[in-house]
Design an enzyme around this catalytic site. Structure first.
Site, PDB file in Angstrom:
ATOM      1  N   HIS A  56      17.051  15.099 -12.144  1.00  0.00           N
ATOM      2  CA  HIS A  56      18.364  14.649 -11.680  1.00  0.00           C
ATOM      3  C   HIS A  56      19.482  15.303 -12.475  1.00  0.00           C
ATOM      4  CE1 HIS A  56      15.394  11.608 -10.602  1.00  0.00           C
ATOM      5  NE2 HIS A  56      16.219  11.177  -9.667  1.00  0.00           N
ATOM      6  N   HIS A  62      22.592  14.906  -7.009  1.00  0.00           N
ATOM      7  CA  HIS A  62      22.110  13.718  -7.734  1.00  0.00           C
ATOM      8  C   HIS A  62      20.702  13.915  -8.292  1.00  0.00           C
ATOM      9  CE1 HIS A  62      20.472   9.664  -8.403  1.00  0.00           C
ATOM     10  NE2 HIS A  62      19.462  10.092  -7.683  1.00  0.00           N
ATOM     11  N   GLU A  85      16.637 -15.568 -13.964  1.00  0.00           N
ATOM     12  CA  GLU A  85      15.295 -15.276 -14.489  1.00  0.00           C
ATOM     13  C   GLU A  85      15.127 -13.799 -14.855  1.00  0.00           C
ATOM     14  OE1 GLU A  85      15.894 -16.951 -11.657  1.00  0.00           O
ATOM     15  OE2 GLU A  85      15.235 -18.983 -12.148  1.00  0.00           O
ATOM     16  N   HIS A 117       7.580 -24.127  -4.198  1.00  0.00           N
ATOM     17  CA  HIS A 117       7.434 -24.229  -5.650  1.00  0.00           C
ATOM     18  C   HIS A 117       5.985 -24.195  -6.117  1.00  0.00           C
ATOM     19  CE1 HIS A 117      11.627 -25.086  -5.423  1.00  0.00           C
ATOM     20  NE2 HIS A 117      11.739 -25.458  -6.687  1.00  0.00           N
TER      21      HIS A 117
END
Ligand SMILES: Cc1ncc(C[n+]2csc(CCOP(=O)(O)OP(=O)(O)O)c2C)c(N)n1
Ligand SMILES: [Mg+2]
Length: 652
Positions: free
Chosen positions: A28, A262, A405, A467
């Site tokens: 890159h 890129h 999280e 859950h």
């Protein structure tokens, strides 16, 4: 500031990057070409570091969050003297080269972390800044600052688009991490084209809203960047975002400013034209002025480090106890804790037993820090004596991560990578999916972060299928170098914490119950040692067993009761705290516990996947569908996951 020299450094970054990427026919060039000036001024003028001692604890940290621009980092590590050679750069992206495709922690000194998965670098930099502030609060004395460094990161549009940078930037603003400085390479280009395709928000205003100081400038103004960094340092109560307007692939005559530069080599024609335009006389060109400039820096860097060392020595002499603690913090080894003791028959959820063990570990290891994503109570991870980490109380050890999280896990990696601290974090097992990309990096980087994952099966009950984890054990076991431990009772939970703390070369997931388990007598008198092979005999039989019954976690209790309900057969029950650890043992070790040729039966409240190695499909009691909401035992009954069902299999 020697502008002429910095220009030559920038030129060299461009020259090496273009050539290495062309030679590898992969890589890159956009970022290293577009941000070369920042690299020059950062490594030459701004970083307080000493390449002759890359492990200097108080060095400034630099994280290339936009890891695809790896040649930016390798060029600078080569020029500034970190030990990456020109030969290494010529092997860019080849097997075994320190100049891997994306920066890989451990492959060469000066690479502070593995980056490439966008956004996580910013998050890990937040973690490093958290660690710095924690250690500063714990160790600096009124007279001496032995911890006083900055954490820098370079992020691109991609990092700014990723959610994990937002989660952690939000927390960093809340915490007021004044020594965190993030550069934003704002070139308005990513792979698909211009960022106007999908990213038109006001990033600066967003970061201001997070509580950051936002500064703006040009990527191509050495003095300007330095003065913005001075402003960032002057703001001690807020992290700073320095937005640098830039041109991707600057220096590539026809491709600069386009997405075409890129992530592909320039191609022979464009490369040759770029070299002519920039005045690069040869392949893998290193400007002599750039070399001379960094040569001259060596003495300066050494002086800075020695000044720190003198201060550290003076501080050590005045604070011998603190120094002792410092050495323990930095030894990389945990001190064995006085673990909680349980009695046979004790009824306790493994999460609750884990909490007692965590408190014991935190007492023995004052450098253990961490927290949960808003589930302190449910995850059972409170450490009353540790205090809360906040901007007002940075010596606190419990981190309220908020409901973030992924950010939590990435920050934990940053804390661990910083050195001096051990990190743990916690959530429900079902939400391990939310943090998985950072857990994967813990494993890849061999970082011993401890993941506390509770509510580990359908037995959680009423919260229902959203859950109730089903496939999570299998999916975690699939991550190389992650140790998944599913302790069966209070005693095993305490040992599991010890095993996690003993680990130095990778993360551990402690998979724990919400519901009570009963402490059972262990047939193996040496079970605590045998446990470290991944499995041991919980219930033995006289002579040769008819069946070896393998179970994990709360299902060991179920297995023991089912085995007792089938009196006609000799059933050995094995508690397998870690299947992958057990599978990694020599056959000799495994055969002692699971003798070859004996019928095996498996019981685990999760996907069958992977257990087929250990038993015939019809001999595996597992959960291979989503759960239901209802009381835990009723859900288990509904799914046919009961002691009676297991007994029926055993009796066949
Ligand atoms: C999490 C993640 N998703 C996708 C990618 C693949 N990828 C690598 S670079 C890139 C574009 C990044 O754009 P930007 O940050 O603006 O970098 P620039 O093109 O300006 O160098 C993408 C999508 C990745 N590395 N990480
Ligand atoms: Mg971009």
């Amino acid at each position: 500031m020697n502008i002429k020299a910095l220009e030559k450094v920038s030129l060299t970054i461009r020259a090496l990057s273009m050539d290495a990427i062309q030679k590898a026919n992969s890589g890159h060039p956009g970022l290293p070409l577009g941000a070369a000036e920042l690299g020059a001024v950062l490594y030459g003028e701004l970083l307080r570091h000493d390449p002759s001692d890359p492990a200097w604890t108080d060095r400034d940290r630099f994280v290339l969050s936009a890891g695809h621009g790896s040649m930016f980092l390798y060029s600078l590590l080569h020029l500034s003297g970190y030990g990456i050679t020109l030969e290494d750069i010529k092997t860019f992206r080849q097997i075994g080269s320190p100049c891997a495709g994306h920066p890989e922690y451990g492959m060469a000194p000066g690479i502070e972390t593995t980056t490439g998965p966008l956004g996580q670098g910013v998050a890990m930099a937040v973690g490093m800044a958290v660690a710095e502030s924690m250690l500063a609060a714990r160790f600096n004395s009124p007279k001496h600052s032995v911890v006083h460094h900055y954490t820098y990161a370079l992020a691109g549009d991609g990092c700014m688009q990723e959610g994990v940078s937002s989660e952690t930037a939000s927390l960093a603003g809340h915490l007021g991490l004044g020594k965190l400085i993030v550069f934003y390479d704002s070139n308005k280009i990513s792979i698909d084209g211009g960022t106007e395709l999908s990213f038109t928000e006001n990033v600066a205003a967003r970061y201001e809203a997070y509580g950051w100081q936002v500064l703006k400038g040009s990527m191509y103004d050495f003095e300007g960047i330095a003065s913005l960094v001075a402003k960032a340092k002057a703001e001690t109560k807020k992290p700073s975002l320095i937005v640098l307007e830039s041109i991707i692939g600057k220096g590539a005559p026809t491709k600069q400013g386009t997405s075409g530069v890129h992530g592909s080599p320039l191609g022979a024609e464009e490369l040759a034209a770029a070299k002519v335009a920039l005045g690069i006389p040869s392949d893998f060109y290193v400007a002599p002025e750039a070399t001379a400039y960094f040569e001259a820096k060596r003495a300066e860097w050494k002086k800075a480090r020695e000044a720190w060392r003198a201060e550290f020595d003076a501080w050590s002499a005045e604070n011998p106890d603190k120094r002792k603690e410092w050495d323990a913090f930095h030894s990389g080894k945990a001190v064995p804790a006085a673990l909680p003791v349980f009695a046979v028959g004790d009824k306790i959820a493994t999460r609750t037993a884990s909490n007692k063990a965590l408190i014991a570990e935190a007492k023995a290891n004052a450098n253990l820090v961490g927290g949960s994503a808003d589930l302190q109570g449910p995850n059972a991870v409170s450490i009353p004596e540790a205090g809360i980490y906040s901007r007002a109380t940075p010596a606190g050890r419990y981190i309220h991560f908020g409901i973030r999280e992924f950010g939590m896990a990435a920050i934990s990696n940053g804390i661990q990578l910083h050195g001096g601290l051990r990190a743990f974090c916690a959530t429900f097992l079902v939400f391990a999916d939310y943090l998985r990309p950072a857990l994967r990096l813990s494993a890849l980087m061999k970082q011993a972060v401890v993941y506390v994952l509770t509510h580990d099966s359908i037995f959680i009950g009423e919260d229902g299928p959203t859950h109730q984890p089903v496939e999570h054990l299998a999916s975690l076991r699939a991550i190389p170098n992650l140790r998944v431990l599913r302790p069966a009772d209070g005693e095993e939970s305490a040992e599991a914490w010890a095993m996690a703390m003993e680990r130095t070369d990778g993360p551990t997931a402690l998979v724990l119950t919400r519901q009570n388990t009963t402490v059972f007598p262990k047939a193996d008198p040496d079970w605590k040692n045998t446990l470290r092979t991944g499995a041991y005999v919980a219930k033995q039989v006289e002579g040769k067993a008819d069946i070896v019954l393998l179970a994990t976690g709360s299902e060991v209790g179920l297995a023991l009761s089912a085995a007792a309900a089938v009196p006609g057969k000799k059933i050995r029950v094995v508690s397998m705290i870690s299947r992958e650890l057990f599978e990694s043992q020599d056959a000799k070790v495994r055969d002692l516990i699971v003798p070859p040729g004996t019928r095996t039966v498996v019981c685990e409240a999760g996907s069958r996947m992977g257990w087929e190695r250990w038993a015939k499909v019809e001999d595996i009691l597992s959960v291979d569908r989503f759960g239901e909401s209802g009381p835990g035992d009723k859900v288990a009954e509904h799914l046919g996951f009961t002691s009676a069902a297991l007994a029926a299999i055993l009796g066949r």
